[in-house]
Motif scaffolding. Structure first.
Motif, PDB file in Angstrom:
ATOM      1  N   MET A 159       0.754  -1.300   0.008  1.00 54.41           N
ATOM      2  CA  MET A 159      -0.014  -0.120  -0.025  1.00 54.41           C
ATOM      3  C   MET A 159       0.673   1.144  -0.069  1.00 54.41           C
ATOM      4  O   MET A 159       0.651   2.209  -0.529  1.00 54.41           O
ATOM      5  CB  MET A 159      -0.942   0.110   1.294  1.00 54.41           C
ATOM      6  CG  MET A 159      -1.945   0.993   1.366  1.00 54.41           C
ATOM      7  SD  MET A 159      -2.628   1.120   3.113  1.00 54.41           S
ATOM      8  CE  MET A 159      -3.393  -0.494   3.166  1.00 54.41           C
ATOM      9  N   ASN A 160       2.069   1.281   0.471  1.00 59.95           N
ATOM     10  CA  ASN A 160       2.885   2.482   0.800  1.00 59.95           C
ATOM     11  C   ASN A 160       4.252   2.332  -0.035  1.00 59.95           C
ATOM     12  O   ASN A 160       4.738   3.567   0.103  1.00 59.95           O
ATOM     13  CB  ASN A 160       3.150   2.651   2.341  1.00 59.95           C
ATOM     14  CG  ASN A 160       1.858   2.631   3.004  1.00 59.95           C
ATOM     15  OD1 ASN A 160       0.914   3.443   2.794  1.00 59.95           O
ATOM     16  ND2 ASN A 160       1.826   1.846   4.199  1.00 59.95           N
ATOM     17  N   LYS A 161       4.672   1.326  -0.659  1.00 61.57           N
ATOM     18  CA  LYS A 161       5.959   1.386  -1.013  1.00 61.57           C
ATOM     19  C   LYS A 161       6.218   2.453  -2.197  1.00 61.57           C
ATOM     20  O   LYS A 161       7.296   2.979  -2.124  1.00 61.57           O
ATOM     21  CB  LYS A 161       6.355  -0.133  -1.703  1.00 61.57           C
ATOM     22  CG  LYS A 161       5.372  -0.439  -2.917  1.00 61.57           C
ATOM     23  CD  LYS A 161       5.661  -1.727  -3.028  1.00 61.57           C
ATOM     24  CE  LYS A 161       5.041  -2.525  -4.069  1.00 61.57           C
ATOM     25  NZ  LYS A 161       5.271  -3.799  -4.773  1.00 61.57           N
ATOM     26  N   GLU A 162       5.316   2.702  -2.646  1.00 64.84           N
ATOM     27  CA  GLU A 162       5.701   3.712  -4.063  1.00 64.84           C
ATOM     28  C   GLU A 162       5.926   5.288  -3.169  1.00 64.84           C
ATOM     29  O   GLU A 162       6.785   5.968  -3.534  1.00 64.84           O
ATOM     30  CB  GLU A 162       4.549   3.800  -4.992  1.00 64.84           C
ATOM     31  CG  GLU A 162       4.408   2.650  -5.604  1.00 64.84           C
ATOM     32  CD  GLU A 162       5.398   2.182  -6.559  1.00 64.84           C
ATOM     33  OE1 GLU A 162       6.400   3.006  -6.615  1.00 64.84           O
ATOM     34  OE2 GLU A 162       5.509   0.953  -6.886  1.00 64.84           O
ATOM     35  N   SER A 163       5.024   5.504  -2.555  1.00 62.26           N
ATOM     36  CA  SER A 163       5.163   6.832  -1.821  1.00 62.26           C
ATOM     37  C   SER A 163       6.283   6.831  -0.928  1.00 62.26           C
ATOM     38  O   SER A 163       7.115   8.020  -0.756  1.00 62.26           O
ATOM     39  CB  SER A 163       4.020   7.317  -0.944  1.00 62.26           C
ATOM     40  OG  SER A 163       3.572   6.325  -0.061  1.00 62.26           O
ATOM     41  N   HIS A 164       6.563   5.752  -0.178  1.00 61.33           N
ATOM     42  CA  HIS A 164       7.705   5.832   0.744  1.00 61.33           C
ATOM     43  C   HIS A 164       9.127   6.000  -0.284  1.00 61.33           C
ATOM     44  O   HIS A 164      10.020   6.819   0.289  1.00 61.33           O
ATOM     45  CB  HIS A 164       7.817   4.505   1.325  1.00 61.33           C
ATOM     46  CG  HIS A 164       6.994   4.222   2.520  1.00 61.33           C
ATOM     47  ND1 HIS A 164       6.170   5.144   2.925  1.00 61.33           N
ATOM     48  CD2 HIS A 164       6.451   3.227   3.142  1.00 61.33           C
ATOM     49  CE1 HIS A 164       5.468   4.703   3.777  1.00 61.33           C
ATOM     50  NE2 HIS A 164       5.682   3.482   4.149  1.00 61.33           N
ATOM     51  N   ARG A 165       9.155   5.445  -1.339  1.00 61.01           N
ATOM     52  CA  ARG A 165      10.471   5.448  -2.301  1.00 61.01           C
ATOM     53  C   ARG A 165      10.569   6.922  -2.799  1.00 61.01           C
ATOM     54  O   ARG A 165      11.594   7.449  -2.820  1.00 61.01           O
ATOM     55  CB  ARG A 165      10.236   4.454  -3.558  1.00 61.01           C
ATOM     56  CG  ARG A 165      11.415   4.524  -4.265  1.00 61.01           C
ATOM     57  CD  ARG A 165      11.252   3.643  -5.639  1.00 61.01           C
ATOM     58  NE  ARG A 165       9.961   4.172  -6.335  1.00 61.01           N
ATOM     59  CZ  ARG A 165       9.420   3.388  -7.122  1.00 61.01           C
ATOM     60  NH1 ARG A 165       9.943   2.253  -7.666  1.00 61.01           N
ATOM     61  NH2 ARG A 165       8.406   3.997  -7.899  1.00 61.01           N
ATOM     62  N   ASP A 166       9.687   7.647  -3.255  1.00 57.81           N
ATOM     63  CA  ASP A 166       9.440   8.896  -3.732  1.00 57.81           C
ATOM     64  C   ASP A 166      10.016   9.889  -2.577  1.00 57.81           C
ATOM     65  O   ASP A 166      10.774  10.821  -2.641  1.00 57.81           O
ATOM     66  CB  ASP A 166       8.246   9.429  -4.258  1.00 57.81           C
ATOM     67  CG  ASP A 166       7.757   8.588  -5.315  1.00 57.81           C
ATOM     68  OD1 ASP A 166       8.616   7.934  -6.010  1.00 57.81           O
ATOM     69  OD2 ASP A 166       6.894   8.658  -5.631  1.00 57.81           O
TER      70      ASP A 166
END
Length: 224
Positions: A159-166
């Motif tokens: 759920m969160n990995k994309e926003s975490h990476r950015d």
């Protein structure tokens, strides 16, 4: 450890977060998984304040599968002498098991540490014992069980990995740049930025740039 299916620790280890103290956030792991292990209040405090837990505290809260001793004194294993392991609560009813000792008790514990040697044989044996127990199960049933249990962690990760990476990439231009430099290049006894000064400068409208980093980081301060 939280990415593991089983976590076994020797009892001199400590567990905690460094992110907000050194220019990052414990995302992509602790913010996703830790509330599942220890509850939202313990997770919130650990991830923000960054106070470490002893191995005994981590075990008590369900973060570890097992804890084994590592210090040998006169050829025999002893529990971590720097933390409380002989009582559960204090006179006020607060849980103190696994908490760091203080005062005279801590001083005695440090002396005992000096007289002993670290031996990780018990840790190796505990890992082998756990692996052997898993060996004596049906392989496909075991795999299905593990993968199904992992879903509870993966749902938050996915759920969160994309926003975490950015966010992590962008943060390296500001707080990450300041905190990592201070930790890596600062003097041994002072590897944190001046948090109060950073907040004051930002409140005054100061932009994130090298000047702000230099006036708030210990590695740029002159030794008197």
């Amino acid at each position: 450890g939280m990415a593991c299916d089983f976590s076994i620790s020797q009892d001199l280890a400590r567990f905690g977060q460094a992110g907000p103290k050194h220019g990052s956030a414990p995302i992509g792991g602790s913010t996703d998984f830790l509330p599942l292990y220890v509850g939202i209040e313990n997770a919130m405090y650990s991830c923000t304040v960054c106070d470490p837990w002893s191995a005994h505290e981590a075990y008590r809260m369900g973060l570890l599968t097992e804890v084994v001793p590592a210090l040998k004194v006169d050829g025999k294993y002893v529990a971590n002498p720097l933390v409380v392991v002989d009582k559960w609560v204090d006179a006020q009813g607060r849980i103190v098991y696994g908490r760091s000792k203080t005062g005279e008790d801590l001083a005695k514990g440090k002396e005992l540490m000096k007289s002993g040697v670290v031996d990780l044989t018990a840790l190796d044996e505990a890992v082998e014992k756990c692996c052997t127990k898993l060996l004596y199960t049906m392989p496909n049933c075991l795999s299905k069980t593990i993968n199904t249990l992992r879903v509870h962690k993966l749902v938050f990760w996915d759920m969160n990995k994309e926003s975490h990476r950015d966010w992590l990439a962008l943060n390296m231009a500001t707080e990450g740049k300041a905190g990592f430099r201070a930790f890596n290049d600062g003097p041994k006894d002072n590897r944190e930025v001046n948090f109060i000064k950073i907040r004051q400068l930002l409140a005054q409208g100061h932009e994130w740039n090298d000047e702000l980093i230099e006036v708030t980081s210990p590695n740029y301060q002159k030794v008197q």
